[in-house]
Write a protein that holds these residues in place. Sequence first.
Motif, PDB file in Angstrom:
ATOM      1  N   ILE A 128      -3.900   7.326   0.319  1.00  0.00           N
ATOM      2  CA  ILE A 128      -4.266   6.344  -0.633  1.00  0.00           C
ATOM      3  C   ILE A 128      -3.897   6.560  -2.127  1.00  0.00           C
ATOM      4  N   ALA A 129      -3.965   5.574  -2.621  1.00  0.00           N
ATOM      5  CA  ALA A 129      -3.494   5.715  -4.238  1.00  0.00           C
ATOM      6  C   ALA A 129      -4.545   6.556  -5.069  1.00  0.00           C
ATOM      7  N   ASN A 130      -4.078   7.407  -5.801  1.00  0.00           N
ATOM      8  CA  ASN A 130      -4.954   8.380  -6.722  1.00  0.00           C
ATOM      9  C   ASN A 130      -6.018   7.286  -7.390  1.00  0.00           C
ATOM     10  N   GLY A 131      -7.280   8.003  -7.505  1.00  0.00           N
ATOM     11  CA  GLY A 131      -8.333   7.302  -8.166  1.00  0.00           C
ATOM     12  C   GLY A 131      -8.963   5.975  -7.299  1.00  0.00           C
ATOM     13  N   THR A 132      -8.468   5.832  -6.140  1.00  0.00           N
ATOM     14  CA  THR A 132      -8.927   4.920  -5.238  1.00  0.00           C
ATOM     15  C   THR A 132     -10.141   5.503  -4.383  1.00  0.00           C
ATOM     16  N   SER A 133     -11.274   4.567  -4.236  1.00  0.00           N
ATOM     17  CA  SER A 133     -12.205   4.850  -3.555  1.00  0.00           C
ATOM     18  C   SER A 133     -11.658   5.250  -1.987  1.00  0.00           C
ATOM     19  N   GLU A 134     -12.522   6.457  -1.252  1.00  0.00           N
ATOM     20  CA  GLU A 134     -11.937   6.619   0.234  1.00  0.00           C
ATOM     21  C   GLU A 134     -12.426   5.417   0.944  1.00  0.00           C
ATOM     22  N   MET A 135     -11.762   5.387   2.060  1.00  0.00           N
ATOM     23  CA  MET A 135     -12.011   4.024   2.905  1.00  0.00           C
ATOM     24  C   MET A 135     -13.284   4.467   3.814  1.00  0.00           C
ATOM     25  N   ASP A 136     -14.020   3.279   3.987  1.00  0.00           N
ATOM     26  CA  ASP A 136     -15.087   3.402   4.983  1.00  0.00           C
ATOM     27  C   ASP A 136     -14.582   3.322   6.323  1.00  0.00           C
ATOM     28  N   GLU A 137     -15.465   3.223   7.276  1.00  0.00           N
ATOM     29  CA  GLU A 137     -15.136   3.182   8.806  1.00  0.00           C
ATOM     30  C   GLU A 137     -14.346   1.810   9.024  1.00  0.00           C
ATOM     31  N   LEU A 138     -14.808   0.818   8.560  1.00  0.00           N
ATOM     32  CA  LEU A 138     -14.212  -0.452   8.555  1.00  0.00           C
ATOM     33  C   LEU A 138     -12.923  -0.681   7.874  1.00  0.00           C
ATOM     34  N   HIS A 139     -12.645  -0.213   6.874  1.00  0.00           N
ATOM     35  CA  HIS A 139     -11.298  -0.148   6.168  1.00  0.00           C
ATOM     36  C   HIS A 139     -10.319   0.786   7.240  1.00  0.00           C
ATOM     37  N   ARG A 140     -11.051   1.956   7.479  1.00  0.00           N
ATOM     38  CA  ARG A 140     -10.014   2.730   8.207  1.00  0.00           C
ATOM     39  C   ARG A 140      -9.493   2.081   9.685  1.00  0.00           C
TER      40      ARG A 140
ATOM     41  N   LEU B 235      -2.905  -2.059  10.976  1.00  0.00           N
ATOM     42  CA  LEU B 235      -1.995  -2.633  10.077  1.00  0.00           C
ATOM     43  C   LEU B 235      -0.702  -1.664  10.565  1.00  0.00           C
ATOM     44  N   LEU B 236      -1.047  -0.425  10.267  1.00  0.00           N
ATOM     45  CA  LEU B 236       0.032   0.693  10.579  1.00  0.00           C
ATOM     46  C   LEU B 236       0.488   0.376  12.106  1.00  0.00           C
ATOM     47  N   GLU B 237      -0.275   0.538  13.120  1.00  0.00           N
ATOM     48  CA  GLU B 237       0.203   0.244  14.464  1.00  0.00           C
ATOM     49  C   GLU B 237       0.834  -1.090  14.685  1.00  0.00           C
ATOM     50  N   ASP B 238       0.695  -2.020  13.976  1.00  0.00           N
ATOM     51  CA  ASP B 238       1.367  -3.321  14.116  1.00  0.00           C
ATOM     52  C   ASP B 238       2.745  -3.164  13.643  1.00  0.00           C
ATOM     53  N   GLY B 239       2.908  -2.459  12.543  1.00  0.00           N
ATOM     54  CA  GLY B 239       4.149  -2.518  11.729  1.00  0.00           C
ATOM     55  C   GLY B 239       5.111  -1.499  12.868  1.00  0.00           C
ATOM     56  N   PHE B 240       4.411  -0.401  13.422  1.00  0.00           N
ATOM     57  CA  PHE B 240       5.267   0.347  14.134  1.00  0.00           C
ATOM     58  C   PHE B 240       5.900  -0.442  15.348  1.00  0.00           C
ATOM     59  N   ASP B 241       4.852  -1.302  16.001  1.00  0.00           N
ATOM     60  CA  ASP B 241       5.220  -2.238  17.130  1.00  0.00           C
ATOM     61  C   ASP B 241       6.175  -3.041  17.019  1.00  0.00           C
ATOM     62  N   SER B 242       6.521  -3.324  15.632  1.00  0.00           N
ATOM     63  CA  SER B 242       7.582  -4.184  15.496  1.00  0.00           C
ATOM     64  C   SER B 242       9.061  -3.640  15.337  1.00  0.00           C
TER      65      SER B 242
ATOM     66  N   GLU C 105       1.119  -5.540   2.116  1.00  0.00           N
ATOM     67  CA  GLU C 105       0.500  -5.866   0.767  1.00  0.00           C
ATOM     68  C   GLU C 105      -0.889  -4.781   0.718  1.00  0.00           C
ATOM     69  N   LEU C 106      -1.694  -4.746   1.758  1.00  0.00           N
ATOM     70  CA  LEU C 106      -2.789  -4.102   1.590  1.00  0.00           C
ATOM     71  C   LEU C 106      -2.599  -2.246   1.591  1.00  0.00           C
TER      72      LEU C 106
END
Length: 387
Positions: free
Chosen positions: A5-17, A23-30, A86-87
């Motif tokens: 993630i970008a420097n200075g960005t808060s770490e992701m909680d479980e929901l964000h992860r 999003l990553l899996e959908d991208g690879f599936d395409s 985008e995210l």
Amino acid sequence: MDTRIANGTSEMDELHRVGAGALLEDGFDSVEEIEGPDGMEVKVLDTFVGVYPGGALLKVFVDAPALEFAEEAVRELVEELLDRTELLADWTVERCQVELQPDLAKESLDAADGPDAPPDDVESRRARLMGLAGGAASAQETGTTIDSDAIRSKIRSMAPRLAAFGSGMFGGPGPGPEGPPESDDSGTTTEGDAELAAGALIWGMDVLLDELFQDAYALDRDGTNVAECDRPMWLLDELPPRYALQYDARFARRFLVTAIALTTRLTEGSFQQLSCVAEELTLRLLLREAAATLDTFGLLDEGVSSALGCFADLVYEDMDHEWLYDEAMDGMDESDTDTAIGITPMGPMGIATWFTPFDKDRYIHPYAADEPDGSEGSEGPEGEGTD
């Protein structure tokens, strides 16, 4: 491949992860194929996404005519995937490392002939295939000379990334961490020894996680366990052998996630104590990888060995997990094993408790944690239960 993630960005909680993983899996599936250098087609065979609070570890299995084509094509794919999502657009690719797939490597070894054929044993193959020092094989294999000073400098430069510890944890000058106590022998090793030991642990993390990814993938694909797998394992066969029948794909994934959680805490500076037996075993393997790396390049002298030993002594609260490797334990059931080890206040040591926290204040990643009813792991996506 390690994305952050970008420097200075808060770490992701479980929901964000969970969302980032989807999003990553959908991208690879395409994507089925990637256009590599000079129009070369690189076929995407499979992908694995492991999201952690600071980013995601990605494994992309491709069919390419050469390793350099595979690396360039996969890096471009991931960068494009992040850019168009985008995210995830502010994420960066921190590390991209290409490896031969073990099965294909084995086929090549079986077919190879002549004095330049790769070695048959797993350890020698591992040293060659992992691409130590940016692709340089050992001097024994290639007959060339490795620039030890350059490798020493490179490994020492990695030491600050082990943010949870000061040089005092390695017996060197300087303070210990806020968590485990400072060494009573602070100053018995040099600052250089401490930095080499710390840097080697960082280097070893890359190798450790890559090998665990490979083993988890192989066991899942073949639907087997370490004891019955016909293919050579990279790392899981170095866990206590008496439980090899229980090292299946589900176990491998839980152990991998545990290793990711532990190495994340070691590098982000939040480490306080080892959380469970699985983490104790993970650290054992990590120390082995660090020592093997240093030995490969002729850097494992007495001072650095002492530094690694001091680190292990201070991080481990006890060494009871070593009893799991005692051949005298073979044939015993879980309760007999725990009795023979001599249960400490930390709790039992049988495999059923390896992912159980030592106490309520220890962190276990939700994916690897025991279910509330005491069962291991969670149900699959269709509710079919554990593997």
